[in-house]
Write a protein that holds these residues in place. Structure first.
Motif, short mmCIF file in Angstrom:
data_model
loop_
_atom_site.label_atom_id
_atom_site.label_comp_id
_atom_site.label_asym_id
_atom_site.label_seq_id
_atom_site.Cartn_x
_atom_site.Cartn_y
_atom_site.Cartn_z
N ASP A 2 107.47 40.01 26.63
CA ASP A 2 108.50 40.96 27.03
C ASP A 2 109.35 41.30 25.81
O ASP A 2 109.68 40.40 25.01
CB ASP A 2 109.40 40.35 28.11
CG ASP A 2 108.72 40.25 29.45
OD1 ASP A 2 108.51 41.30 30.07
OD2 ASP A 2 108.39 39.13 29.86
N LEU A 3 109.68 42.58 25.67
CA LEU A 3 110.54 43.03 24.58
C LEU A 3 111.66 43.84 25.18
O LEU A 3 111.43 44.86 25.84
CB LEU A 3 109.75 43.87 23.57
CG LEU A 3 110.53 44.40 22.38
CD1 LEU A 3 111.04 43.24 21.50
CD2 LEU A 3 109.67 45.34 21.55
N LEU A 82 109.36 45.32 14.75
CA LEU A 82 108.24 44.80 15.53
C LEU A 82 107.64 43.56 14.88
O LEU A 82 107.26 42.61 15.57
CB LEU A 82 107.19 45.89 15.77
CG LEU A 82 107.65 47.03 16.68
CD1 LEU A 82 106.54 48.07 16.82
CD2 LEU A 82 108.10 46.53 18.04
N TRP A 87 105.83 41.33 18.30
CA TRP A 87 105.24 42.23 19.28
C TRP A 87 103.88 42.70 18.81
O TRP A 87 103.73 43.04 17.65
CB TRP A 87 106.15 43.44 19.52
CG TRP A 87 105.55 44.45 20.45
CD1 TRP A 87 104.80 45.53 20.11
CD2 TRP A 87 105.66 44.47 21.88
NE1 TRP A 87 104.43 46.22 21.22
CE2 TRP A 87 104.94 45.59 22.33
CE3 TRP A 87 106.28 43.65 22.80
CZ2 TRP A 87 104.83 45.92 23.67
CZ3 TRP A 87 106.17 43.97 24.14
CH2 TRP A 87 105.45 45.10 24.57
N PRO A 88 102.88 42.68 19.64
CA PRO A 88 102.87 42.37 21.06
C PRO A 88 102.30 40.98 21.37
O PRO A 88 102.12 40.63 22.53
CB PRO A 88 101.94 43.43 21.63
CG PRO A 88 100.90 43.61 20.55
CD PRO A 88 101.66 43.42 19.25
N ASP A 89 102.02 40.20 20.33
CA ASP A 89 101.25 38.97 20.51
C ASP A 89 102.06 37.70 20.74
O ASP A 89 101.50 36.70 21.15
CB ASP A 89 100.33 38.76 19.31
CG ASP A 89 99.36 39.92 19.15
OD1 ASP A 89 98.82 40.38 20.17
OD2 ASP A 89 99.16 40.38 18.00
N LEU A 110 106.09 52.64 21.79
CA LEU A 110 105.51 51.79 22.82
C LEU A 110 105.02 52.59 24.03
O LEU A 110 104.02 52.23 24.64
CB LEU A 110 106.52 50.73 23.27
CG LEU A 110 106.95 49.73 22.19
CD1 LEU A 110 107.88 48.70 22.79
CD2 LEU A 110 105.76 49.08 21.52
N THR A 129 107.06 45.28 28.80
CA THR A 129 106.15 44.15 28.93
C THR A 129 104.81 44.59 28.37
O THR A 129 104.39 45.74 28.55
CB THR A 129 105.98 43.74 30.40
OG1 THR A 129 107.22 43.28 30.89
CG2 THR A 129 104.94 42.64 30.55
N ASN A 130 104.14 43.67 27.71
CA ASN A 130 102.79 43.92 27.21
C ASN A 130 101.84 43.05 28.01
O ASN A 130 102.11 41.87 28.24
CB ASN A 130 102.71 43.56 25.73
CG ASN A 130 101.37 43.86 25.15
OD1 ASN A 130 100.73 44.84 25.49
ND2 ASN A 130 100.91 43.00 24.26
N ARG A 131 100.74 43.62 28.46
CA ARG A 131 99.76 42.86 29.22
C ARG A 131 98.36 43.38 28.92
O ARG A 131 98.20 44.48 28.39
CB ARG A 131 100.05 42.94 30.72
CG ARG A 131 99.86 44.34 31.28
CD ARG A 131 100.21 44.40 32.74
NE ARG A 131 99.94 45.73 33.26
CZ ARG A 131 100.38 46.18 34.40
NH1 ARG A 131 101.14 45.41 35.15
NH2 ARG A 131 100.08 47.39 34.81
N THR A 137 94.76 46.63 26.50
CA THR A 137 96.16 46.29 26.30
C THR A 137 97.02 47.42 26.84
O THR A 137 96.80 48.59 26.54
CB THR A 137 96.46 46.06 24.81
OG1 THR A 137 95.63 45.00 24.34
CG2 THR A 137 97.92 45.71 24.58
N THR A 139 101.18 48.67 27.71
CA THR A 139 102.61 48.50 27.61
C THR A 139 103.22 49.06 28.87
O THR A 139 102.94 50.20 29.25
CB THR A 139 103.18 49.21 26.38
OG1 THR A 139 102.59 48.66 25.21
CG2 THR A 139 104.69 49.06 26.30
#
Length: 152
Positions: A2-3, A82, A87-89, A110, A129-131, A137, A139
């Motif tokens: 989460d960012l 970043l 982000w995003p890992d 993003l 959120t990244n998933r 992948t 965002t």
């Protein structure tokens, strides 16, 4: 990961830029978002702030447990910020208290894949959120909070 991107609240005009403090209105703006964050914060939240006075004062409305990171300063780039967050890992969640226009450019990147001059209002919060779904992948924008829409 989460960012969360939190633009500093309203600050006085003047120089030097790094020493500008929040206005009385800015203090109220910071407290409104801080109150919302206290109720809705993600778990394992790391808070990182720009080295300016106004970003530290904004973050202090929420917590005293934050890291001052030079890579988040007003003159820094999207790539700098970043990279500082991982982000995003990275795992967990990271709250950035920073500046325009860079926060708006991160939001644009993003969501659209391209940096653009989007505006994050003073005291506003954007949560991403990244998933990974089906090997892709993604965002996801979880919320955008305009300070003036919260209870006063």
């Amino acid at each position: 990961m989460d960012l969360l991107l939190w633009r500093h609240a309203e600050a006085v005009d003047g120089t030097p830029d790094h020493a500008r403090e929040l206005t009385p209105r800015g203090i109220k703006q910071a407290q409104r978002i801080a109150d919302w964050l206290k109720r809705n914060r993600p778990q394992r939240l790391k808070v990182m702030v720009s080295p300016t006075v106004r970003t530290r004062q904004t973050a202090e409305a929420f917590t005293d447990d934050f890291e001052i990171v030079s890579a988040l300063g007003p003159e820094r780039t999207v790539a700098d910020i970043l990279a500082a967050t991982g982000w995003p890992d990275a795992s967990g969640a990271c709250l950035i208290v920073g500046h325009q226009p860079t926060l708006g450019r991160i939001a644009a990147l993003l969501l659209s894949g391209t940096e653009a001059d989007w505006t994050v209002k003073k005291g506003g919060l954007w949560w991403f959120t990244n998933r990974v779904r089906n090997g892709e992948t993604q965002t996801v924008l979880r919320t955008v909070i305009a300070n003036d829409l919260l209870d006063k």
